[in-house]
Design a protein around this motif. Structure first.
Motif, PDB file in Angstrom:
ATOM      1  N   UNK A  26       5.613   7.439   7.460  1.00  0.00           N
ATOM      2  CA  UNK A  26       4.833   7.527   6.225  1.00  0.00           C
ATOM      3  C   UNK A  26       4.493   6.164   5.669  1.00  0.00           C
ATOM      4  N   UNK A  27       5.453   5.241   5.681  1.00  0.00           N
ATOM      5  CA  UNK A  27       5.188   3.898   5.173  1.00  0.00           C
ATOM      6  C   UNK A  27       4.185   3.169   6.058  1.00  0.00           C
ATOM      7  N   UNK A  28       4.287   3.375   7.386  1.00  0.00           N
ATOM      8  CA  UNK A  28       3.356   2.721   8.313  1.00  0.00           C
ATOM      9  C   UNK A  28       1.941   3.263   8.130  1.00  0.00           C
ATOM     10  N   UNK A  29       1.796   4.594   8.072  1.00  0.00           N
ATOM     11  CA  UNK A  29       0.469   5.188   7.923  1.00  0.00           C
ATOM     12  C   UNK A  29      -0.135   4.854   6.567  1.00  0.00           C
ATOM     13  N   UNK A  30       0.696   4.824   5.528  1.00  0.00           N
ATOM     14  CA  UNK A  30       0.205   4.463   4.198  1.00  0.00           C
ATOM     15  C   UNK A  30      -0.288   3.023   4.185  1.00  0.00           C
ATOM     16  N   UNK A  31       0.434   2.137   4.856  1.00  0.00           N
ATOM     17  CA  UNK A  31       0.016   0.743   4.949  1.00  0.00           C
ATOM     18  C   UNK A  31      -1.297   0.623   5.714  1.00  0.00           C
ATOM     19  N   UNK A  32      -1.421   1.378   6.803  1.00  0.00           N
ATOM     20  CA  UNK A  32      -2.666   1.399   7.572  1.00  0.00           C
ATOM     21  C   UNK A  32      -3.833   1.870   6.703  1.00  0.00           C
ATOM     22  N   UNK A  33      -3.637   2.938   5.950  1.00  0.00           N
ATOM     23  CA  UNK A  33      -4.702   3.474   5.106  1.00  0.00           C
ATOM     24  C   UNK A  33      -5.083   2.494   4.002  1.00  0.00           C
ATOM     25  N   UNK A  34      -4.081   1.774   3.463  1.00  0.00           N
ATOM     26  CA  UNK A  34      -4.378   0.779   2.429  1.00  0.00           C
ATOM     27  C   UNK A  34      -5.300  -0.300   2.983  1.00  0.00           C
ATOM     28  N   UNK A  35      -5.029  -0.746   4.214  1.00  0.00           N
ATOM     29  CA  UNK A  35      -5.905  -1.741   4.832  1.00  0.00           C
ATOM     30  C   UNK A  35      -7.293  -1.201   5.101  1.00  0.00           C
ATOM     31  N   UNK A  36      -7.381   0.071   5.503  1.00  0.00           N
ATOM     32  CA  UNK A  36      -8.680   0.657   5.851  1.00  0.00           C
ATOM     33  C   UNK A  36      -9.553   0.941   4.637  1.00  0.00           C
ATOM     34  N   UNK A  37      -8.963   0.874   3.421  1.00  0.00           N
ATOM     35  CA  UNK A  37      -9.732   1.142   2.203  1.00  0.00           C
ATOM     36  C   UNK A  37     -10.637  -0.024   1.802  1.00  0.00           C
ATOM     37  N   UNK A  38     -10.411  -1.202   2.413  1.00  0.00           N
ATOM     38  CA  UNK A  38     -11.175  -2.377   2.024  1.00  0.00           C
ATOM     39  C   UNK A  38     -12.585  -2.288   2.596  1.00  0.00           C
ATOM     40  N   UNK A  39     -13.567  -2.397   1.715  1.00  0.00           N
ATOM     41  CA  UNK A  39     -14.967  -2.409   2.139  1.00  0.00           C
ATOM     42  C   UNK A  39     -15.318  -3.833   2.577  1.00  0.00           C
ATOM     43  N   UNK A  40     -15.529  -4.068   3.875  1.00  0.00           N
ATOM     44  CA  UNK A  40     -15.770  -5.439   4.350  1.00  0.00           C
ATOM     45  C   UNK A  40     -16.953  -6.118   3.670  1.00  0.00           C
ATOM     46  N   UNK A  41     -18.040  -5.369   3.473  1.00  0.00           N
ATOM     47  CA  UNK A  41     -19.221  -5.965   2.840  1.00  0.00           C
ATOM     48  C   UNK A  41     -18.921  -6.359   1.397  1.00  0.00           C
ATOM     49  N   UNK A  42     -18.205  -5.488   0.680  1.00  0.00           N
ATOM     50  CA  UNK A  42     -17.849  -5.787  -0.705  1.00  0.00           C
ATOM     51  C   UNK A  42     -16.911  -6.979  -0.789  1.00  0.00           C
ATOM     52  N   UNK A  43     -15.966  -7.048   0.159  1.00  0.00           N
ATOM     53  CA  UNK A  43     -15.038  -8.179   0.149  1.00  0.00           C
ATOM     54  C   UNK A  43     -15.766  -9.494   0.371  1.00  0.00           C
ATOM     55  N   UNK A  44     -16.680  -9.511   1.335  1.00  0.00           N
ATOM     56  CA  UNK A  44     -17.435 -10.741   1.600  1.00  0.00           C
ATOM     57  C   UNK A  44     -18.270 -11.144   0.387  1.00  0.00           C
TER      58      UNK A  44
END
Length: 387
Positions: A59-77
């Motif tokens: 659960x901690x691993x999948x939650x961490x993965x999902x947290x990373x996947x929430x970042x919008x690359x275009x918005x971050x740039x």
């Protein structure tokens, strides 16, 4: 209790109760699950089992993965000029402040003090994202800048946990090389799997991602690192893929929040000792104050430098001071690896819980920016001009 189905029904019953409470009072279900876990550990005297430990770890691993996947690359740039300085300051000052206080004043061991610095440096993407969606600020540039800054802070937290508590051995070299190759190849490989085998009842794409997380987690463990480090990085490199495959993201979130993360957060609360909270209330207060002061000192001046109004600056600072997911992950990692005692764990998790509640309530009650329908199309100043 030897009946595995009875054990599972008790734990899932607590998860259902936490969900009902969360819906009723409008507070993050993760936070409620931790509090229900505190009740389960101190009143019901629940114990974990090996299979619960595995579900909680995954659960901690999948939650961490999902947290990373929430970042919008275009918005971050687009917001990188603002988000990187704010994110670094939001991580660095609380990390150093809590580390130094825990070691030199509270008398914790050097390793325990480092763990305290990591646990109290975090910003809760889960809490901030929920607030952004609820208020509509996730569609504005100021909201997107805050989310991008949260990513930078949490990346610092994950890297610190992976680096400072890794055993440097030949397997670490193998782990770093394999992870680097995987990060380069995964976006193209995942798109290939989705294009040729995605959308079928066999759920090949979901099983493929689980295989990647399991394999890198296994290699991280052999290298004496932590499985959440590659999980977060994999989530980051696949964020662009997830932006165009919303169904896969929803499936993974459903699996995580239905079956896995309840066991993780309930277990996190299970080890909180209420007598230790009472006996260490002063230390909890000091750590909480230290986290808030260092977050304000690091973030608030930068918001003024980037042209935020006082209201926006205070709102951004308060949200960057929240903590929950990575704070509990770091604390539970320290307890599981005997870096900190159960009393020290109790202190850290209690501070994490307070940091999820107090700054959020302050931000929402006194500093929430007003959202205009056209605000999301401009830059940060466009939101400022409407306030």
């Amino acid at each position: 209790m030897d009946n595995v189905w009875m054990v599972a029904s008790v734990w899932m019953g607590l998860a259902v109760a936490a969900s009902f409470i969360s819906v009723r009072i409008g507070i993050s279900v993760a936070l409620i699950e931790i509090l229900v876990g505190v009740f389960g550990g101190n009143v019901l005297h629940l114990q974990t089992t090996p299979w619960i430990d595995f579900l909680a770890s995954f659960g901690s691993v999948l939650l961490t993965f999902l947290a990373g996947s929430e970042i919008d690359p275009a918005s971050f740039r687009r917001h990188i000029r603002i988000s990187i300085p704010i994110g670094i300051a939001s991580f660095l000052l609380p990390f150093v402040g809590a580390w130094l206080y825990a070691y030199y004043i509270a008398g914790w061991s050097f390793a325990a003090a480092k763990l305290a610095g990591i646990a109290l440096s975090t910003t809760s993407v889960a809490v901030v994202y929920a607030v952004m969606v609820e208020t509509g600020l996730n569609q504005t540039d100021i909201g997107k800048a805050i989310l991008a800054a949260c990513f930078v802070t949490d990346l610092g937290t994950v890297l610190a946990l992976g680096i400072l508590f890794s055993g440097f051995n030949p397997w670490m070299v193998v782990f770093l090389v394999v992870t680097a190759v995987a990060l380069v190849c995964l976006p193209k490989l995942t798109r290939l799997v989705l294009g040729r085998l995605g959308g079928r009842v066999q759920e090949v794409e979901t099983k493929f991602l689980f295989l990647v997380l399991f394999a890198l987690g296994a290699l991280a463990t052999v290298a004496q690192s932590e499985a959440v480090l590659p999980a977060y990085l994999v989530g980051l490199v696949l964020a662009g893929v997830f932006q165009h495959t919303l169904v896969l993201g929803r499936r993974l979130r459903a699996i995580a929040f239905t079956l896995l993360t309840p066991f993780y957060f309930l277990k996190a609360g299970l080890y909180v000792l209420l007598p230790a909270v009472r006996h260490n209330a002063w230390l909890i207060g000091v750590f909480f104050t230290l986290k808030m002061v260092t977050k304000v000192a690091g973030v608030r001046p930068l918001t003024a430098l980037f042209g935020y109004t006082p209201r926006e600056g205070n709102y951004t600072t308060a949200l960057m001071a929240t903590g929950l997911t990575f704070g509990t992950i770091s604390s539970l990692y320290g307890l599981s690896h005997q870096i900190i005692s159960q009393t020290q764990y109790t202190v850290l998790v209690t501070v994490v819980i307070l940091s999820a509640l107090v700054p959020t309530l302050i931000a929402q009650r006194w500093f929430q920016p007003r959202v205009d329908g056209a605000a999301s199309a401009g830059d940060v100043k466009s939101v400022s001009d409407e306030i």
